[in-house]
Design a protein around this motif. Structure first.
Motif, PDB file in Angstrom:
ATOM      1  N   GLY A 126      45.935  39.840  35.212  1.00  0.00           N
ATOM      2  CA  GLY A 126      46.467  40.315  36.481  1.00  0.00           C
ATOM      3  C   GLY A 126      47.180  39.202  37.221  1.00  0.00           C
ATOM      4  O   GLY A 126      47.343  38.088  36.700  1.00  0.00           O
ATOM      5  N   PRO A 127      47.603  39.458  38.449  1.00  0.00           N
ATOM      6  CA  PRO A 127      48.335  38.433  39.209  1.00  0.00           C
ATOM      7  C   PRO A 127      47.556  37.139  39.403  1.00  0.00           C
ATOM      8  O   PRO A 127      48.145  36.056  39.485  1.00  0.00           O
ATOM      9  CB  PRO A 127      48.610  39.126  40.552  1.00  0.00           C
ATOM     10  N   ASN A 128      46.215  37.226  39.478  1.00  0.00           N
ATOM     11  CA  ASN A 128      45.395  36.041  39.724  1.00  0.00           C
ATOM     12  C   ASN A 128      44.708  35.522  38.476  1.00  0.00           C
ATOM     13  O   ASN A 128      43.731  34.759  38.564  1.00  0.00           O
ATOM     14  CB  ASN A 128      44.343  36.355  40.793  1.00  0.00           C
ATOM     15  N   GLY A 129      45.186  35.917  37.308  1.00  0.00           N
ATOM     16  CA  GLY A 129      44.566  35.466  36.063  1.00  0.00           C
ATOM     17  C   GLY A 129      43.824  36.605  35.395  1.00  0.00           C
ATOM     18  O   GLY A 129      44.406  37.675  35.164  1.00  0.00           O
ATOM     19  N   PRO A 130      42.515  36.429  35.097  1.00  0.00           N
ATOM     20  CA  PRO A 130      41.751  37.514  34.474  1.00  0.00           C
ATOM     21  C   PRO A 130      41.789  38.773  35.330  1.00  0.00           C
ATOM     22  O   PRO A 130      41.545  38.730  36.539  1.00  0.00           O
ATOM     23  CB  PRO A 130      40.331  36.938  34.391  1.00  0.00           C
ATOM     24  N   LEU A 131      42.112  39.923  34.714  1.00  0.00           N
ATOM     25  CA  LEU A 131      42.261  41.183  35.439  1.00  0.00           C
ATOM     26  C   LEU A 131      40.914  41.597  36.022  1.00  0.00           C
ATOM     27  O   LEU A 131      39.921  41.739  35.296  1.00  0.00           O
ATOM     28  CB  LEU A 131      42.790  42.257  34.488  1.00  0.00           C
ATOM     29  N   GLY A 137      50.611  26.643  30.016  1.00  0.00           N
ATOM     30  CA  GLY A 137      50.080  25.507  30.761  1.00  0.00           C
ATOM     31  C   GLY A 137      48.863  24.872  30.121  1.00  0.00           C
ATOM     32  O   GLY A 137      48.577  23.705  30.378  1.00  0.00           O
ATOM     33  N   LEU A 138      48.140  25.647  29.289  1.00  0.00           N
ATOM     34  CA  LEU A 138      46.938  25.113  28.650  1.00  0.00           C
ATOM     35  C   LEU A 138      47.092  24.974  27.140  1.00  0.00           C
ATOM     36  O   LEU A 138      46.133  24.616  26.463  1.00  0.00           O
ATOM     37  CB  LEU A 138      45.735  26.032  28.938  1.00  0.00           C
ATOM     38  N   VAL A 144      52.954  37.450  33.835  1.00  0.00           N
ATOM     39  CA  VAL A 144      52.096  38.469  34.444  1.00  0.00           C
ATOM     40  C   VAL A 144      51.279  37.873  35.581  1.00  0.00           C
ATOM     41  O   VAL A 144      51.136  38.487  36.648  1.00  0.00           O
ATOM     42  CB  VAL A 144      51.172  39.095  33.381  1.00  0.00           C
ATOM     43  N   ALA A 145      50.717  36.700  35.388  1.00  0.00           N
ATOM     44  CA  ALA A 145      49.962  36.022  36.450  1.00  0.00           C
ATOM     45  C   ALA A 145      50.946  35.302  37.359  1.00  0.00           C
ATOM     46  O   ALA A 145      51.617  34.359  36.942  1.00  0.00           O
ATOM     47  CB  ALA A 145      48.956  35.043  35.851  1.00  0.00           C
ATOM     48  N   SER A 146      51.027  35.767  38.592  1.00  0.00           N
ATOM     49  CA  SER A 146      52.060  35.254  39.496  1.00  0.00           C
ATOM     50  C   SER A 146      51.585  34.074  40.332  1.00  0.00           C
ATOM     51  O   SER A 146      52.347  33.531  41.132  1.00  0.00           O
ATOM     52  CB  SER A 146      52.520  36.384  40.429  1.00  0.00           C
ATOM     53  N   THR A 147      50.340  33.660  40.201  1.00  0.00           N
ATOM     54  CA  THR A 147      49.825  32.532  40.974  1.00  0.00           C
ATOM     55  C   THR A 147      49.665  31.316  40.069  1.00  0.00           C
ATOM     56  O   THR A 147      49.950  31.354  38.875  1.00  0.00           O
ATOM     57  CB  THR A 147      48.469  32.891  41.604  1.00  0.00           C
ATOM     58  N   ALA A 148      49.149  30.240  40.661  1.00  0.00           N
ATOM     59  CA  ALA A 148      48.931  29.015  39.888  1.00  0.00           C
ATOM     60  C   ALA A 148      47.873  29.200  38.812  1.00  0.00           C
ATOM     61  O   ALA A 148      47.765  28.382  37.888  1.00  0.00           O
ATOM     62  CB  ALA A 148      48.527  27.870  40.830  1.00  0.00           C
ATOM     63  N   ALA A 176      36.193  35.321  30.126  1.00  0.00           N
ATOM     64  CA  ALA A 176      37.353  34.625  30.687  1.00  0.00           C
ATOM     65  C   ALA A 176      36.929  33.710  31.827  1.00  0.00           C
ATOM     66  O   ALA A 176      35.836  33.839  32.397  1.00  0.00           O
ATOM     67  CB  ALA A 176      38.386  35.630  31.171  1.00  0.00           C
ATOM     68  N   SER A 177      37.835  32.816  32.148  1.00  0.00           N
ATOM     69  CA  SER A 177      37.687  31.947  33.319  1.00  0.00           C
ATOM     70  C   SER A 177      39.074  31.742  33.916  1.00  0.00           C
ATOM     71  O   SER A 177      40.046  31.561  33.180  1.00  0.00           O
ATOM     72  CB  SER A 177      37.084  30.591  32.911  1.00  0.00           C
ATOM     73  N   ASN A 178      39.152  31.769  35.242  1.00  0.00           N
ATOM     74  CA  ASN A 178      40.464  31.486  35.839  1.00  0.00           C
ATOM     75  C   ASN A 178      40.723  29.996  35.969  1.00  0.00           C
ATOM     76  O   ASN A 178      41.798  29.580  36.413  1.00  0.00           O
ATOM     77  CB  ASN A 178      40.612  32.197  37.196  1.00  0.00           C
ATOM     78  N   GLY A 179      39.746  29.176  35.575  1.00  0.00           N
ATOM     79  CA  GLY A 179      39.965  27.740  35.494  1.00  0.00           C
ATOM     80  C   GLY A 179      40.019  27.008  36.812  1.00  0.00           C
ATOM     81  O   GLY A 179      40.331  25.812  36.835  1.00  0.00           O
ATOM     82  N   THR A 180      39.697  27.675  37.916  1.00  0.00           N
ATOM     83  CA  THR A 180      39.820  27.027  39.226  1.00  0.00           C
ATOM     84  C   THR A 180      38.583  26.213  39.595  1.00  0.00           C
ATOM     85  O   THR A 180      38.613  25.412  40.536  1.00  0.00           O
ATOM     86  CB  THR A 180      40.058  28.070  40.320  1.00  0.00           C
ATOM     87  N   GLY A 181      37.450  26.445  38.882  1.00  0.00           N
ATOM     88  CA  GLY A 181      36.215  25.733  39.202  1.00  0.00           C
ATOM     89  C   GLY A 181      35.509  26.266  40.413  1.00  0.00           C
ATOM     90  O   GLY A 181      34.591  25.610  40.948  1.00  0.00           O
ATOM     91  N   SER A 182      35.917  27.449  40.893  1.00  0.00           N
ATOM     92  CA  SER A 182      35.299  28.023  42.099  1.00  0.00           C
ATOM     93  C   SER A 182      34.449  29.217  41.723  1.00  0.00           C
ATOM     94  O   SER A 182      34.707  29.890  40.723  1.00  0.00           O
ATOM     95  CB  SER A 182      36.369  28.465  43.081  1.00  0.00           C
TER      96      SER A 182
END
Length: 384
Positions: free
Chosen positions: A194-199, A252-253, A298-302, A378-384
């Motif tokens: 999705g836009p923020n990574g994992p749907l 990126g990865l 597809v993912a529109s954010t960082a 999945a992980s969005n990789g942000t560490g949060s």
């Protein structure tokens, strides 16, 4: 049509040592016609040879060759060839979705249903003398999707075909094949990204497929995700065997993922400072890296540059995703609009009466669905 295309056809005839007689519709030997009382055959054959030579050397204008061809010659020489080029290029174009989504075939455009069943498999229960065995019930999870048509078309003007000295017309099958492959990859990507990574519809707390803390991709995080995926159990607590795992990342990865997988030595530092050298990285077996370029779109954010996904290989007991294509139309097909104009006293031409354009389109029929969230992490990789 262009000089280049006809020159290619003639060169192909020369390269294959094809007889001019066969090229112009005759498959018998000259002597056979002579014995049947047709003395003009050799004369016509020589005229055809001379005609082909003149076109090849530029002594005759290309329009003479166009007029010499009948309506049926165009699909024989070009349409079928273009369609085969399209299919060949489609087969050769690399994608990643086949590695983590199960490919299926559906019979028509109606909605198809897929069922994930469980409930019968479990450990056997000890039964005493004359005692009845326990009855088990089966549970079902239903997944549905339908295939749809996807198309794109183009028109080449009469002027463009005449001026096609760069061979753009010959590149169209490759461009259309890449479009079909890109559309497949984009479609499957949107089933889990999705836009923020994992749907969020797929990766959630209830589905237990978000790695705790959303850690960035590292050897330790990857090991934790693999362990979690391999500990999956069905509704009755039976282990689900995961024999191979696919790691999916965006561009990126890609470098970091390959460095982790391809490491030849790993050094672990213990609590007392002791260093253990491990030959190989300890996680590379049965694990493959897939770089999906469409995650970036597809993912529109960082998060596009930090998100990463694990999938159980789709050839196992349960796939996470399914991508289906219509039976008989598994590959994209190239179509052309039938010409509606001809010269007075001559043959049809491959462009339209009103617009002077030759129109073609590519059609592909597919669909798909997310099937089992247990088979992915999945992980969005942000560490949060």
């Amino acid at each position: 049509m262009s000089n280049t295309m006809f020159e290619q056809r003639i060169e192909a005839l020369d390269a294959d040592s094809a007889s001019v007689a066969a090229a112009f519709g005759g498959d018998q030997r000259v002597g056979d016609h002579a014995r049947r009382g047709d003395p003009r055959w050799e004369q016509r054959l020589l005229e055809a040879q001379e005609f082909m030579h003149d076109v090849y050397t530029g002594r005759r204008g290309i329009h003479h060759f166009v007029e010499a061809m009948s309506t049926s010659d165009f699909p024989l020489l070009f349409a079928d060839s273009l369609d085969r080029q399209l299919y060949g290029a489609y087969e050769a174009t690399p994608t990643t979705w086949q590695n983590y989504a199960r490919a299926a075939t559906v019979n028509d455009f109606r909605e198809v249903k897929r069922f994930a069943t469980s409930g019968i498999r479990n450990l056997l229960t000890r039964v005493g003398e004359l005692a009845e065995h326990p009855r088990r019930s089966q549970t079902e999870a239903e997944y549905k999707y339908a295939v749809h048509k996807y198309e794109a078309g183009f028109a080449l003007s009469f002027e463009a075909m005449i001026n096609d000295d760069l061979g753009a017309f010959r590149r169209l099958p490759q461009d259309l094949a890449q479009s079909a492959r890109d559309s497949e990859e984009d479609f499957v990507t949107r089933l889990y990204v999705g836009p923020n990574g994992p749907l969020s519809d797929v990766y959630s707390g209830p589905n237990d497929n978000i790695l705790a803390g959303n850690p960035p991709l590292s050897r330790e995080a990857l090991q934790a995700a693999i362990t979690k995926l391999m500990k999956r159990k069905d509704e009755r607590g039976n282990p689900i065997q995961v024999r191979a795992i696919e790691l999916v990342v965006g561009t990126g990865l890609s470098l970091a993922a390959n460095e982790i997988i391809n490491a030849t030595e790993y050094r672990a530092v213990g609590p007392n400072g002791d260093v253990t050298i491990i030959r190989g990285n300890g996680i590379g077996g049965n694990l493959r890296v897939n770089t999906n370029y469409f995650i970036d779109s597809v993912a529109s954010t960082a998060n596009a540059d930090t998100s990463w996904f694990l999938f159980a290989n789709p050839n196992g007991p349960r796939p996470a995703l399914e991508f289906g294509r219509l039976r008989g139309y598994e590959a994209p097909a190239l179509y052309e609009k039938i010409p509606d104009m001809r010269r007075l006293g001559g043959a049809e031409v491959p462009w339209s009466f009103n617009h002077g354009a030759s129109e073609k389109k590519v059609q592909h029929i597919y669909g798909g669905s997310f099937v089992d969230p247990k088979m992915t992490i999945a992980s969005n990789g942000t560490g949060s």
